[in-house]
Design a protein around this motif. Structure first.
Motif, mmCIF file in Angstrom:
data_model
loop_
_atom_site.group_PDB
_atom_site.id
_atom_site.type_symbol
_atom_site.label_atom_id
_atom_site.label_comp_id
_atom_site.label_asym_id
_atom_site.label_seq_id
_atom_site.Cartn_x
_atom_site.Cartn_y
_atom_site.Cartn_z
ATOM 1 N N VAL A 1 85.475 46.998 38.010
ATOM 2 C CA VAL A 1 85.516 46.870 39.469
ATOM 3 C C VAL A 1 86.946 46.547 39.925
ATOM 4 C CG1 VAL A 1 84.557 45.634 41.460
ATOM 5 C CG2 VAL A 1 83.141 46.005 39.431
ATOM 6 N N SER A 2 87.423 47.244 40.928
ATOM 7 C CA SER A 2 88.722 46.927 41.543
ATOM 8 C C SER A 2 88.469 46.201 42.855
ATOM 9 C CB SER A 2 89.493 48.208 41.855
ATOM 10 O OG SER A 2 89.823 48.864 40.665
ATOM 11 N N VAL A 3 89.325 45.238 43.160
ATOM 12 C CA VAL A 3 89.159 44.513 44.424
ATOM 13 C C VAL A 3 90.428 44.610 45.260
ATOM 14 C CG1 VAL A 3 87.343 42.880 43.853
ATOM 15 C CG2 VAL A 3 89.676 42.401 43.142
ATOM 16 N N LYS B 1 91.269 43.381 38.955
ATOM 17 C CA LYS B 1 90.199 44.141 38.278
ATOM 18 C C LYS B 1 89.342 43.203 37.446
ATOM 19 C CE LYS B 1 92.235 48.749 37.730
ATOM 20 N NZ LYS B 1 91.450 49.482 38.734
ATOM 21 N N ILE C 1 78.153 48.215 44.196
ATOM 22 C CA ILE C 1 79.533 47.724 44.023
ATOM 23 C C ILE C 1 80.421 48.182 45.185
ATOM 24 C CG2 ILE C 1 81.597 47.848 42.554
ATOM 25 C CD1 ILE C 1 79.667 48.066 40.138
ATOM 26 N N SER D 1 80.517 43.038 47.530
ATOM 27 C CA SER D 1 81.498 42.465 48.476
ATOM 28 C C SER D 1 80.940 41.239 49.187
ATOM 29 C CB SER D 1 81.878 43.497 49.525
ATOM 30 O OG SER D 1 82.305 44.662 48.891
ATOM 31 N N CYS E 1 85.198 45.718 47.311
ATOM 32 C CA CYS E 1 85.132 46.117 45.894
ATOM 33 C C CYS E 1 84.969 47.629 45.784
ATOM 34 C CB CYS E 1 83.908 45.497 45.219
ATOM 35 S SG CYS E 1 83.882 43.717 45.279
ATOM 36 N N CYS F 1 84.022 50.608 42.580
ATOM 37 C CA CYS F 1 83.630 50.808 41.182
ATOM 38 C C CYS F 1 84.530 51.889 40.569
ATOM 39 C CB CYS F 1 82.158 51.218 41.143
ATOM 40 S SG CYS F 1 81.553 51.572 39.506
#
Ligand SMILES: [Zn+2]
Length: 358
Positions: free
Chosen positions: A256-258, A303, A320, A331, A338, A340
């Motif tokens: 997951v990237s934020v 991440k 996600i 989120s 967030c 995916c």
């Protein structure tokens, strides 16, 4: 009863009519009832043997459509001699053909669930037409996907991604099975979907496949098919699809990237959320799935790896990305946007199996 010596019967018919009062003047092959069936049976059965030579099977059934002249001849004879309650000519012919063919082919008659069905059409002069059909087979198994697929489609909508992957897997399986079983009608039913980039590990994803018009029935109990990073393990042969799909739980690992940097507190919050019921909308309407457990491992400030245990069919990307219809999304839990990167299916287990290993 009047005697009539004009009838010319063969031994086969004479035995079948079993008329004590009737003595034929001649025993002939060119019989007035059956046109000499006994001299034709070998040829008919060898014809069927030829038509079935590419089939690999153990059990068969034979049906028959017989030209009406055979019935007419027999009816005339029987009414002339007032014979009633005897087996009709079709039943006799059919029984003898089944017996003979079973001996020639070394296969068994099975009237309830034969692997192949042979329909014979026999004309006035024994012109024979053979029509074949075979039993629909349902196989159940699981597939494992060890290679990420590269997809060049520019359509990144979630549903399309899932469908694209499913079509790919279906095509691979269909080509392999149609070669193996010589069938032109294969229907694939996987329990759940994943994306082209997703791996499917552990026991693999359960699926069913139904095969119509197959020529091959003497399969091994279990067998595997491998092709381009996919392994299909066939585990069972069923009479039909199950009435309802069995219930499964999956373990998913997602990257997951934020949008903003993560502080430890955010991920702590996720670890303690407990069991969640998530509502979402599919083409068929509202649906609900449970998430039983979530664990987070930081990979970099922006991440993290999210491991979830949830019901099979839980919409991972929608949850996600938060762009789908899920009632709660990731989120909402960490208060950051967030997305995916990808997710893998680590395992899928049935309710009856032991606990999913964490
Ligand atoms: Zn006859």
């Amino acid at each position: 009863m009047k005697r009539n010596f004009l009838y010319k019967l063969c031994n086969w018919c004479l035995k079948r009519q079993n008329v004590k009062s009737y003595s034929p003047n001649e025993i002939v092959e060119d019989c007035q009832i059956c046109h000499g069936f006994e001299s034709q049976i070998e040829k008919i059965c060898k014809n069927v043997l030829q038509v079935t030579k590419d089939y690999r099977y153990d059990t068969f059934q034979i049906g028959l459509t017989l030209d009406h002249s055979f019935y007419d001849n027999e009816d005339k004879f029987r009414s002339r001699f007032r014979i009633r309650g005897k087996e009709n000519i079709k039943t006799s012919i059919l029984r003898d053909i089944r017996k003979k063919f079973s001996k020639l082919s070394n296969k068994r008659v099975d009237s309830s669930s034969p692997e192949i069905t042979i329909n014979l059409q026999i004309g006035k002069k024994f012109e024979t037409n053979v029509i074949m059909s075979s039993k629909t087979m349902v196989l159940s198994g699981r597939y494992i996907k060890t290679k990420r697929l590269k997809v060049t489609s520019n359509d990144s909508r979630n549903g399309d991604r899932l469908d694209l992957n499913q079509h790919h897997i279906e095509n691979v399986l269909r080509i392999k099975l149609s070669n193996l079983l010589q069938s032109n009608s294969i229907t694939y039913w996987p329990l759940g979907k994943e994306e082209p980039r997703s791996l499917v590990l552990g026991n693999g994803r359960p699926f069913y496949v139904s095969i119509k018009n197959s020529k091959i029935f003497n399969l091994k109990e279990t067998f595997s098919i491998r092709s381009s990073g996919l392994v299909f393990n066939i585990k069972d042969r069923l009479p039909t699809y199950p009435a309802a799909p069995p219930f499964y739980i999956k373990k998913v690992k997602a990257l997951v990237s934020v949008s903003e940097k993560i502080v430890t507190l955010d991920s702590d919050f996720i670890q303690n959320t407990g069991i969640k019921l998530v509502e979402f909308v599919t083409q068929r309407g509202k649906n609900w799935k449970f998430v039983y457990d979530m664990q987070v491992k930081l990979k970099s400030p922006r991440k993290f790896e999210l491991t979830m245990i949830c019901d099979n069919g839980f919409p991972v990307r929608e949850f996600i990305d938060g762009r789908g219809s899920t009632s709660t999304c990731l989120s909402d839990l960490i208060h950051k946007e967030c997305s995916c990167d990808y997710f893998d299916i680590m395992n899928i287990v049935s309710e009856d199996d032991c606990q999913v290993s964490k």
